[in-house]
Each structure stands twice: as C-alpha cells, then as structure tokens.
Write a protein that holds these residues in place. Structure first.
Motif, PDB file in Angstrom:
ATOM      1  N   ASP A  65      43.158  -7.312  27.060  1.00 26.26           N
ATOM      2  CA  ASP A  65      42.836  -7.132  28.481  1.00 26.26           C
ATOM      3  C   ASP A  65      42.872  -8.458  29.233  1.00 26.26           C
ATOM      4  O   ASP A  65      43.305  -8.520  30.393  1.00 26.26           O
ATOM      5  CB  ASP A  65      41.469  -6.457  28.646  1.00 26.26           C
ATOM      6  N   LEU A 129      41.987   0.599  35.226  1.00 29.56           N
ATOM      7  CA  LEU A 129      41.814   1.916  34.593  1.00 29.56           C
ATOM      8  C   LEU A 129      41.566   1.776  33.092  1.00 29.56           C
ATOM      9  O   LEU A 129      40.782   2.535  32.507  1.00 29.56           O
ATOM     10  CB  LEU A 129      43.033   2.801  34.852  1.00 29.56           C
ATOM     11  N   ARG A 130      42.199   0.813  32.473  1.00 31.31           N
ATOM     12  CA  ARG A 130      42.012   0.589  31.036  1.00 31.31           C
ATOM     13  C   ARG A 130      40.568   0.164  30.751  1.00 31.31           C
ATOM     14  O   ARG A 130      39.932   0.664  29.823  1.00 31.31           O
ATOM     15  CB  ARG A 130      43.007  -0.483  30.600  1.00 31.31           C
ATOM     16  N   ALA A 132      37.953   0.579  32.806  1.00 31.87           N
ATOM     17  CA  ALA A 132      37.001   1.568  33.317  1.00 31.87           C
ATOM     18  C   ALA A 132      36.932   2.829  32.460  1.00 31.87           C
ATOM     19  O   ALA A 132      35.865   3.436  32.349  1.00 31.87           O
ATOM     20  CB  ALA A 132      37.352   1.945  34.750  1.00 31.87           C
ATOM     21  N   THR A 133      38.048   3.243  31.878  1.00 34.21           N
ATOM     22  CA  THR A 133      38.060   4.545  31.206  1.00 34.21           C
ATOM     23  C   THR A 133      38.306   4.492  29.709  1.00 34.21           C
ATOM     24  O   THR A 133      37.935   5.427  29.011  1.00 34.21           O
ATOM     25  CB  THR A 133      39.149   5.448  31.808  1.00 34.21           C
ATOM     26  N   HIS A 134      38.954   3.484  29.222  1.00 36.30           N
ATOM     27  CA  HIS A 134      39.365   3.421  27.811  1.00 36.30           C
ATOM     28  C   HIS A 134      40.139   4.675  27.423  1.00 36.30           C
ATOM     29  O   HIS A 134      40.185   5.052  26.260  1.00 36.30           O
ATOM     30  CB  HIS A 134      38.162   3.252  26.872  1.00 36.30           C
ATOM     31  N   GLY A 135      40.727   5.354  28.413  1.00 39.14           N
ATOM     32  CA  GLY A 135      41.378   6.633  28.171  1.00 39.14           C
ATOM     33  C   GLY A 135      42.846   6.511  27.809  1.00 39.14           C
ATOM     34  O   GLY A 135      43.523   5.547  28.153  1.00 39.14           O
ATOM     35  N   VAL A 138      45.640   6.605  30.741  1.00 36.64           N
ATOM     36  CA  VAL A 138      45.883   5.457  31.619  1.00 36.64           C
ATOM     37  C   VAL A 138      47.374   5.170  31.798  1.00 36.64           C
ATOM     38  O   VAL A 138      47.845   5.055  32.935  1.00 36.64           O
ATOM     39  CB  VAL A 138      45.109   4.215  31.133  1.00 36.64           C
ATOM     40  N   LEU A 141      48.813   7.839  34.102  1.00 43.89           N
ATOM     41  CA  LEU A 141      48.340   7.705  35.483  1.00 43.89           C
ATOM     42  C   LEU A 141      49.018   6.527  36.178  1.00 43.89           C
ATOM     43  O   LEU A 141      49.482   6.651  37.319  1.00 43.89           O
ATOM     44  CB  LEU A 141      46.815   7.523  35.510  1.00 43.89           C
TER      45      LEU A 141
END
Length: 173
Positions: A65, A129-130, A132-135, A138, A141
């Motif tokens: 990050d 987004l990475r 904030a969500t770790h989803g 990402v 989106l």
C-alpha cells in the motif's frame, strides 16, 4: 477592405471571421478556462496526498500500500506539473509573437496532464478502496470507474468530434 479580407484566415462556412492571431488568442483563452478546472482537481488531490504520509494510520500500512501511495503521489506531481506547465510556458514566451505555437504546446501539455490526472485519480481510488475495504471487489470497482473516466474524458469527445466534424476538418486546424 480587400487587404483585410486577405489578412483573414477564413474557412468557408465555419461561422468565424478571425485572423490566425485572433484564433490563437481565442484558443488560448479557451484552453486556460479548461486548465483552471483540471488544475483545481489535481491541486486539491495532490495536496491531500501529501498529508497522508503524516497520519498515524500510514505507518501501519503494508509495504504494498505504501508503494501504491508513492506511485500515486508521483503521478499527482507529474499531473500537476503538466497542468501548470502551460501557464509557465506562456509566461516565458509572452510577447514573442508565437501564440499559435504556444497554444499548440500548451494543448499538448494539457492533454498529457489529463492522462496523468486519470492515472492519479485511478491510483488514489484504488489505494483508498483497498485500505478502506480490504475487499476483492476493489479491482472491479476501480476498473469500472476508470472506464467511466475514459468514456467521459476521451471516448465521448472523440465520438462527437468524428460525428460532427465536417469534411473540411476542424475549423481550428
């Protein structure tokens, strides 16, 4: 009157009756208005990005990050330079009677700045987004937003240009 008509660089049916210098003056003003919008966005984003490294959460980010952050800051710096470049360019060449050439180069810098701004926004969105969500969504989106930017900033204008430019070509050369 005949000499004035000879001095003019008219194109039949383009609706404008301006000399090459008048055209360059108009194009320069239009370009400066466009740059003001882009400059504001890139300067706000770049200013925000510069502060992130000083937050407590930044130190806890994984190296991946932090690498994305560094790339984003560098892209923002490059975009800022390209979008402010036309102002410096104009200042250096002002009064040299090369406004058409200044418009040409300032336009190129602006386009490069917009491409770099696209990369900066996309990279910043990916990082936010990475974190904030770790989803896993990402990348999808961010790809969707990237495609939206491409559509709004490049595809739609290019489509309109090809659809609505007559066979004489664009009036501005």
């Amino acid at each position: 009157m005949a000499k004035d008509a000879e001095r003019r660089d008219d194109r039949p049916g383009d609706g404008r009756h301006e000399s090459a210098n008048e055209r360059a003056d108009r194009q320069w003003q239009e370009l400066m208005q466009e740059i003001r919008v882009a400059q504001t966005g890139v300067q706000i984003l770049f200013g925000f990005l510069l502060t992130v490294v000083f937050t407590p959460k930044f130190q806890g980010l994984p190296q991946s990050d932090k690498s994305i952050y560094i790339a984003t800051v560098l892209l923002g710096a490059l975009a800022t330079g390209a979008l402010i470049g036309p102002v410096a360019f104009h200042r250096v060449v002002a009064g040299r009677r090369i406004k058409p050439q200044a418009v040409f180069w300032a336009s190129r810098l602006t386009f490069i700045g917009l491409v770099l701004l696209l990369a900066t926004f996309t990279s910043a969105l990916f990082l936010v987004l990475r974190v904030a969500t770790h989803g896993v969504l990402v990348p999808s989106l961010v790809s969707g937003v990237f495609l939206w930017y491409l559509l709004c900033w490049f595809a739609l204008p290019l489509w309109a240009r090809s659809r609505h430019t007559d066979e004489l070509g664009p009036p501005d050369g």
